[in-house]
Scaffold this motif. Structure first.
Motif, short mmCIF file in Angstrom:
data_model
loop_
_atom_site.label_atom_id
_atom_site.label_comp_id
_atom_site.label_asym_id
_atom_site.label_seq_id
_atom_site.Cartn_x
_atom_site.Cartn_y
_atom_site.Cartn_z
N GLY A 7 -14.17 -6.11 4.81
CA GLY A 7 -12.59 -6.12 3.99
C GLY A 7 -12.12 -7.57 3.88
N ALA A 50 -15.36 -1.22 -1.00
CA ALA A 50 -14.52 -0.03 -0.93
C ALA A 50 -14.35 0.38 0.65
CB ALA A 50 -14.70 0.87 -2.04
N GLU A 97 -13.16 -0.31 3.24
CA GLU A 97 -11.81 -0.21 3.88
C GLU A 97 -11.25 0.98 3.44
OE1 GLU A 97 -9.63 -3.90 3.79
OE2 GLU A 97 -9.65 -4.08 6.00
N THR A 98 -11.37 1.31 2.34
CA THR A 98 -10.50 2.35 1.74
C THR A 98 -11.17 3.79 1.63
OG1 THR A 98 -10.96 1.53 -0.29
CG2 THR A 98 -8.83 1.13 0.84
N GLY A 99 -12.44 3.88 2.36
CA GLY A 99 -13.04 5.11 2.23
C GLY A 99 -14.61 4.89 1.98
N GLN A 104 -13.29 2.00 -7.94
CA GLN A 104 -12.11 2.31 -7.34
C GLN A 104 -11.38 3.29 -8.23
OE1 GLN A 104 -10.53 1.69 -4.47
NE2 GLN A 104 -11.66 -0.32 -3.83
N GLU A 114 1.23 -4.80 -5.34
CA GLU A 114 0.04 -3.74 -5.89
C GLU A 114 0.53 -3.25 -7.34
OE1 GLU A 114 0.99 -3.40 -2.81
OE2 GLU A 114 -0.51 -3.13 -1.41
N ASP A 158 0.72 -1.09 0.17
CA ASP A 158 -0.11 -0.02 -0.13
C ASP A 158 0.78 1.29 0.06
OD1 ASP A 158 -2.20 1.65 0.06
OD2 ASP A 158 -2.69 1.33 2.07
N PRO A 198 -15.95 -0.03 8.19
CA PRO A 198 -15.10 -0.85 7.45
C PRO A 198 -15.29 -2.18 8.26
CG PRO A 198 -14.31 1.21 7.74
CD PRO A 198 -15.47 1.23 8.09
N LYS A 244 -8.77 8.13 -3.17
CA LYS A 244 -9.95 7.53 -2.39
C LYS A 244 -11.18 7.28 -3.26
CE LYS A 244 -11.70 9.53 1.98
NZ LYS A 244 -13.47 9.26 1.92
N ASN A 274 -0.39 4.87 0.70
CA ASN A 274 -0.52 5.59 1.73
C ASN A 274 0.39 5.43 2.96
OD1 ASN A 274 -3.20 6.56 0.83
ND2 ASN A 274 -3.73 4.21 0.71
#
Ligand code: NAD
Length: 380
Positions: free
Chosen positions: A314, A287, A289-291, A259, A118, A96, A299, A264, A99
């Motif tokens: 998640g 999505a 967990e990421t917003g 996404q 990723e 990740d 989440p 975000k 972030n």
């Protein structure tokens, strides 16, 4: 080359980085493989299966970090673990990096080469290494299973002497890898499926798996050269929300997977839209967990919003940990194999390789990935 595979420590994570099948192949390539005791247990593999293929089982996690030339794992490490590693060692996992600035700096300061799963490019040649796709594919399946469990209705049409049950209406927002698998899975269960995505090329893919594509005129949307969606303007988001409202109101299940790479995710299902759905309907927000794509999703929790069940779980691929591990292990092994020198029996960090350089975040005490470097320096 000494390769270490530590146990995953994140609570609820049962996926593992390397299965015995790929451990055997790594040993056959000449690697000295060390596996932490109990590493495979979450996915049903025993220590004996790893030692049978040539790996050494270690009880000393810290020593594994200190001695390894190459660490293979699934989740990102703790900064303290990075400090245990040798300068010049290589660490491959999800990171990740967009972030996790502290983590990237810890790798840089430790002189460790950090490779991010990723960042594998979405090209035909790198498909076998593409863990984002393999895990998203399974997540697409799991989302439909979750929805089916929580929906107080069945998905297929059923004609019985006790009456006819209509098929469930499923609306999928975002039809990338996970969305297309969710569509296909819901279709297999007999639901009526509608889908929307901002990338125009997706319409044909949606129709090819038997779903209806919702046409919304958003003007110029397009996609990046890597095939990712571009971020919509606030005006385009408003048009999309308005156009989806009616479909959402008629849906028993809404699945959101929208996404925008490195950003975000957009909120596409608002509270008033949820209020328009029938009581007992289900929304799965991939999505969360990421917003989140859904207003009010939490989440890792399942919550009730205006009588609608909103699932924000998640690690969806982790729900089918055995298959997810098998696929992740194949991806990770392919990456190692592709960069392995048969002569030197080691993983080569080669900045001329066609796939690897974009995945390297730090090397030799520097942040080498320019996108991540710009973000860290506040330039993007
Ligand atoms: P992703 O997880 O980044 O996004 C999921 C989907 O959300 C995408 O289809 C995106 O277009 C969509 N989206 C974004 N904003 C939206 C909005 N406002 N409304 C509705 N949908 C929205 O995408 P992904 O699943 O990782 O796939 C990204 C791309 O990579 C796709 O083009 C996919 O076909 C491609 N891909 C190529 C390969 C390959 O060639 N080897 C492998 C995997 C994926």
């Amino acid at each position: 080359m000494r390769i270490a595979i530590p146990k995953e420590t994140h609570p609820g994570e049962y996926r593992i980085p390397i299965t015995p099948t790929h451990a055997k192949k790594l040993c056959a390539m000449g690697a000295e493989l060390e596996v932490e005791a109990g590493m495979g247990a979450g996915s049903g593999f025993t220590d004996a299966e790893y030692s049978a293929v040539g790996a050494t089982i270690s009880q000393d996690r810290n020593a594994m970090f200190g001695n390894a030339d190459l660490l293979l794992r699934l989740r990102k490490p703790e900064p303290d673990e990075i400090r245990l590693m040798k300068r010049g060692a290589i660490h491959i996992s999800y990171l990740d990096p967009f972030n996790e600035h502290t983590l990237v700096n810890a790798f840089k300061d430790a002189g460790v080469t950090a490779i991010s799963m990723e960042m594998i490019p979405r090209t035909t040649r790198s498909q076998k290494m593409d863990a984002l796709s393999s895990q998203a594919n399974l997540a697409g399946y799991v989302m439909v299973m979750q929805a089916a469990i929580h929906l107080p209705r069945i998905f297929p049409m059923m004609m019985t002497p006790a009456g006819t049950l209509k098929p469930a209406n499923v609306f999928v927002i975002g039809a990338g890898v996970a969305g297309l698998q969710a569509i296909a899975t819901a279709k297999r269960l007999g639901a009526k499926v509608t889908a929307f995505d901002t990338r125009p090329v997706v319409a044909e893919q949606v129709r090819s798996v038997g779903a209806k594509f919702l046409e919304i005129d958003l003007g110029e949307t397009g996609e990046t050269t890597d095939g990712y969606a571009k971020q919509l303007t606030p005006e385009q988001i408003a048009i999309q929300r308005q156009a989806q409202k009616e479909v959402i109101a008629k849906s028993d299940v809404v699945i959101t997977t929208a996404q925008v790479f490195g950003r975000k995710p957009p909120i596409l299902v608002t509270k008033d839209m949820i209020e328009g759905m029938a009581s007992g309907s289900v929304i799965v927000d991939m999505a969360a967990e990421t917003g989140g794509n859904v207003e009010g999703s939490v989440p890792n929790e399942i919550v009730q919003v205006a009588g609608v069940t909103v699932i924000g779980k998640g690690n969806l691929a982790g729900e089918v940990a055995r298959d997810a591990s098998q696929m992740y292990s194949a991806n990770l092994f392919s990456l190692v194999e592709d960069n392995w020198s048969e002569d030197d029996k080691k993983f080569m960090v080669d900045f001329e390789h066609d796939i690897l350089p974009g995945c390297i975040i730090t090397h030799g005490g520097e942040v080498t990935n320019t996108t991540i470097k710009n973000i860290l320096e506040g330039g993007a």
